[in-house]
Design an enzyme around this catalytic site. Structure first.
Site, PDB file in Angstrom:
ATOM      1  N   ASP A 256       0.821  -1.202   0.000  1.00 35.90           N
ATOM      2  CA  ASP A 256       0.000   0.000   0.000  1.00 35.90           C
ATOM      3  C   ASP A 256       0.863   1.265   0.000  1.00 35.90           C
ATOM      4  O   ASP A 256       2.028   1.248   0.414  1.00 35.90           O
ATOM      5  CB  ASP A 256      -0.890   0.036   1.251  1.00 35.90           C
ATOM      6  CG  ASP A 256      -1.983  -1.005   1.245  1.00 35.90           C
ATOM      7  OD1 ASP A 256      -2.054  -1.798   0.286  1.00 35.90           O
ATOM      8  OD2 ASP A 256      -2.760  -1.039   2.221  1.00 35.90           O
TER       9      ASP A 256
ATOM     10  N   HIS B 203       3.675  -2.008   3.348  1.00 37.30           N
ATOM     11  CA  HIS B 203       3.660  -0.636   2.846  1.00 37.30           C
ATOM     12  C   HIS B 203       5.008  -0.349   2.198  1.00 37.30           C
ATOM     13  O   HIS B 203       6.042  -0.408   2.870  1.00 37.30           O
ATOM     14  CB  HIS B 203       3.402   0.356   3.984  1.00 37.30           C
ATOM     15  CG  HIS B 203       2.041   0.219   4.589  1.00 37.30           C
ATOM     16  ND1 HIS B 203       1.703  -0.801   5.457  1.00 37.30           N
ATOM     17  CD2 HIS B 203       0.909   0.963   4.424  1.00 37.30           C
ATOM     18  CE1 HIS B 203       0.435  -0.681   5.805  1.00 37.30           C
ATOM     19  NE2 HIS B 203      -0.070   0.372   5.196  1.00 37.30           N
TER      20      HIS B 203
END
Length: 249
Positions: free
Chosen positions: A49, A200
């Site tokens: 992400d 992430h």
């Protein structure tokens, strides 16, 4: 106190609690179906992400080439517009691109029009960068969903929402050893389904976020997962959801 008032107050509190769980619980499907697992315990879906991130994403791509990994990247539209060549490189290397909204907005507090704009601007940015079709899957920022989201993803031509079965709390700089230890809980023998793990590679606040601990942790785990017989897949490989209502792919 009036017993009826107690009952009404308790009912209201329960309704608020259920709605909150439906909005933020990773396994909740109160506001629509989601995908959280791979179909086989022999597969592992690595998802990322908040990118693209020119400080980290290229290092991940090189690492993935070494271990024949295919991953899924949920991209922020404004960063896509800043780094279109990097987005194109992610796609050309065989990874799947997903929608993580245009600005990483909390969709719980967005109007229908606001959700629509967040989704479509990201769709348009990715499509322009890759010169191909827009993403078919999205992940809401923070995993937060609104009752309005399911209808708007359909309107945007998005097939479904992808959540996760494992989260590794990697969005702040930290010693890689902490993340390496937490990842030991992913892909354990005896799990009933395969894991979708959320990482992430970027920081939604700004480009260039420090995610070097993510690279180091994956340098440790990728050869070990591979030697354990796991196959690295995107979320468009056969997956299942916690609900029979979910889209099948």
């Amino acid at each position: 106190m009036n017993p009826l008032s107690i009952i009404v107050s308790a009912g209201a509190a329960t309704a608020v609690g259920v709605a909150t769980w439906g909005a933020v619980g990773p396994s909740a499907e109160l506001f629509g179906p989601t995908v959280r697992h791979t179909a086989s315990t022999k597969t592992l879906a690595l998802t990322f992400d908040d990118g693209p991130n020119p400080a980290v994403t290229p290092r991940l791509l090189d690492l993935f080439d070494r271990f024949s990994v295919r991953a899924t990247f949920f991209l922020i539209g404004r960063f896509v517009r800043a780094c279109p060549d990097l987005v194109r490189d992610i796609s050309l290397r065989g990874h799947l691109l997903g929608n993580h909204t245009d600005t990483h907005a909390n969709l719980i507090f967005q109007s229908r029009a606001g959700i629509r704009e967040e989704l479509t601007r990201c769709q348009d940015a990715v499509s322009a960068a890759t010169r191909s079709d827009p993403p078919r899957w999205m992940r809401p920022p923070y995993g937060y969903r609104s009752p309005l989201l399911d209808g708007e993803i359909r309107r945007a031509g998005i097939q479904g929402i992808v959540m996760w079965s494992k989260i590794c709390w990697d969005w702040k700089p930290q010693p890689p050893e902490r993340l390496i230890a937490r990842l030991g809980r992913a892909a354990r023998p005896g799990n009933p389904q395969g894991d979708i793990v959320v990482f992430h590679d970027g920081d939604h606040h700004a480009l260039g976020g420090d995610r070097h601990h993510v690279v180091a942790a994956l340098e440790h785990w990728l050869p070990r997962w591979r030697d354990a017989g796991l196959e690295f897949v995107t979320i468009e490989s056969p997956v299942v959801s916690d609900s029979a209502r979910a889209p099948r792919i």
